[in-house]
Scaffold this motif. Structure first.
Motif, PDB file in Angstrom:
ATOM      1  N   PHE A   1       0.834  -1.210   0.000  1.00  0.00           N
ATOM      2  CA  PHE A   1       0.000   0.000   0.000  1.00  0.00           C
ATOM      3  C   PHE A   1       0.871   1.263   0.000  1.00  0.00           C
ATOM      4  CE2 PHE A   1      -2.950   3.211   0.957  1.00  0.00           C
ATOM      5  CZ  PHE A   1      -4.238   2.726   0.885  1.00  0.00           C
ATOM      6  N   LEU A   2       1.869   1.314   0.879  1.00  0.00           N
ATOM      7  CA  LEU A   2       2.653   2.544   1.057  1.00  0.00           C
ATOM      8  C   LEU A   2       3.373   3.037  -0.203  1.00  0.00           C
ATOM      9  CD1 LEU A   2       4.114   2.069   4.654  1.00  0.00           C
ATOM     10  CD2 LEU A   2       2.427   3.761   3.881  1.00  0.00           C
ATOM     11  N   PRO A   3       3.847   2.163  -1.094  1.00  0.00           N
ATOM     12  CA  PRO A   3       4.503   2.697  -2.296  1.00  0.00           C
ATOM     13  C   PRO A   3       3.570   3.570  -3.144  1.00  0.00           C
ATOM     14  CG  PRO A   3       4.921   0.352  -2.102  1.00  0.00           C
ATOM     15  CD  PRO A   3       3.919   0.700  -1.054  1.00  0.00           C
ATOM     16  N   PHE A   4       2.278   3.285  -3.081  1.00  0.00           N
ATOM     17  CA  PHE A   4       1.315   4.114  -3.817  1.00  0.00           C
ATOM     18  C   PHE A   4       1.180   5.484  -3.144  1.00  0.00           C
ATOM     19  CE2 PHE A   4       0.175  -0.247  -4.893  1.00  0.00           C
ATOM     20  CZ  PHE A   4      -0.004  -0.178  -6.273  1.00  0.00           C
ATOM     21  N   VAL A   5       1.215   5.508  -1.809  1.00  0.00           N
ATOM     22  CA  VAL A   5       1.152   6.776  -1.073  1.00  0.00           C
ATOM     23  C   VAL A   5       2.390   7.612  -1.382  1.00  0.00           C
ATOM     24  CG1 VAL A   5       1.053   7.844   1.219  1.00  0.00           C
ATOM     25  CG2 VAL A   5      -0.197   5.717   0.790  1.00  0.00           C
ATOM     26  N   PHE A   6       3.570   7.005  -1.206  1.00  0.00           N
ATOM     27  CA  PHE A   6       4.820   7.717  -1.481  1.00  0.00           C
ATOM     28  C   PHE A   6       4.921   8.103  -2.959  1.00  0.00           C
ATOM     29  CE2 PHE A   6       6.727   4.999   2.140  1.00  0.00           C
ATOM     30  CZ  PHE A   6       6.408   5.956   3.087  1.00  0.00           C
ATOM     31  N   GLY A   7       4.501   7.185  -3.823  1.00  0.00           N
ATOM     32  CA  GLY A   7       4.599   7.425  -5.262  1.00  0.00           C
ATOM     33  C   GLY A   7       3.724   8.574  -5.720  1.00  0.00           C
ATOM     34  N   ALA A   8       2.508   8.670  -5.146  1.00  0.00           N
ATOM     35  CA  ALA A   8       1.625   9.786  -5.488  1.00  0.00           C
ATOM     36  C   ALA A   8       2.215  11.102  -4.998  1.00  0.00           C
ATOM     37  CB  ALA A   8       0.238   9.561  -4.882  1.00  0.00           C
ATOM     38  N   ALA A   9       2.827  11.086  -3.798  1.00  0.00           N
ATOM     39  CA  ALA A   9       3.462  12.296  -3.253  1.00  0.00           C
ATOM     40  C   ALA A   9       4.615  12.749  -4.151  1.00  0.00           C
ATOM     41  CB  ALA A   9       3.966  12.031  -1.839  1.00  0.00           C
TER      42      ALA A   9
END
Length: 245
Positions: free
Chosen positions: A142-150
């Motif tokens: 999940f977190l790579p999508f959060v970081f990636g969007a940022a």
């Protein structure tokens, strides 16, 4: 991460006919457990006054041990990923990571962790733990999508809908974490994207990355941090305190 990657090379998978759960992962996980304090020691030794952090590995080690999946069940999910984020957070609490380090912590450290996890998932056929199936972002992460969007906020040309452009994925997935995640999903899942990944498809219609990022953070809180089946295993101590009633 480099040391743990080397353990994969020295722990080949066993001949195995099942879809998930190569038992060789248990041996890899044992090597992790045997060396966890040795892996942490060089990190805490970088402190301005290492003696101040004597015993810190007592709290750090359980987060690191639980960051790479469960050695008994041979599975991995967002709870394990959260433990790695907790490990990094503890390093920040101890002053070993400072704010100027944050971009590199995501783009180098977390990215290397993600690469290792993809290798472990592919090599030992880890079963997704608590996957939402088609209604999740990814079977494991999940977190790579959060970081990636940022990472893509305020990008001049790249929009959320750009994930549907094969040329963009091909040319920029090594540079942008979100695109790399989408490319991986497209590689491992067959059929129309909107059918196997309806959540990601819906997100691609959001007008900008800032909204994607804020929406994903809310979703992470609701779907991971507030889910009892995931967080019931999470440990609290002096670095991450429990404030519940």
């Amino acid at each position: 991460i480099s040391a743990l990657s080397a353990f994969v090379a020295s722990t080949p998978p066993f001949p195995h006919s099942s879809r998930y759960g190569n038992p060789a992962f248990r041996l890899w996980h044992e090597k992790l457990g045997d060396s966890v304090n040795e892996l942490i020691a060089p990190i805490t030794a970088t402190a301005a006054s290492p003696s101040d952090l004597a015993g810190a590995e007592v709290e750090l080690a359980p987060y690191l041990l639980d960051s790479f999946g469960n050695g008994t069940r041979i599975d991995y999910g967002t709870g394990h990923e959260t433990n790695f984020a907790a490990f990094l957070y503890c390093l920040a609490r101890l002053g070993l990571i400072t704010e100027p380090d944050y971009p590199a912590v995501v783009l180098r450290v977390f990215a290397s962790y993600l690469d290792l996890m993809r290798t472990l998932q592919d090599t030992y056929l880890l079963e997704p733990a608590g996957s939402h199936g088609v209604w999740g972002l990814d079977d494991y992460h999940f977190l790579p999508f959060v970081f990636g969007a940022a990472q893509l906020i305020d990008h001049k040309y790249m929009k959320p809908k750009s994930i549907h452009n094969p040329d963009i994925l091909e040319n920029f997935s090594k540079e942008y974490m979100y695109l790399a995640c989408v490319m991986y999903v497209k590689k491992v899942k067959k059929g129309p994207f909107a059918e196997h990944s309806p959540m990601l498809d819906d997100i691609s219609a959001v007008p900008n990355w800032k909204k994607v990022n804020s929406g994903l953070l809310k979703m992470y809180k609701a779907e991971v941090l507030e889910k009892v089946p995931i967080m019931q295993h999470f440990l609290f101590g002096s670095l991450i305190k429990w404030y519940g009633s």
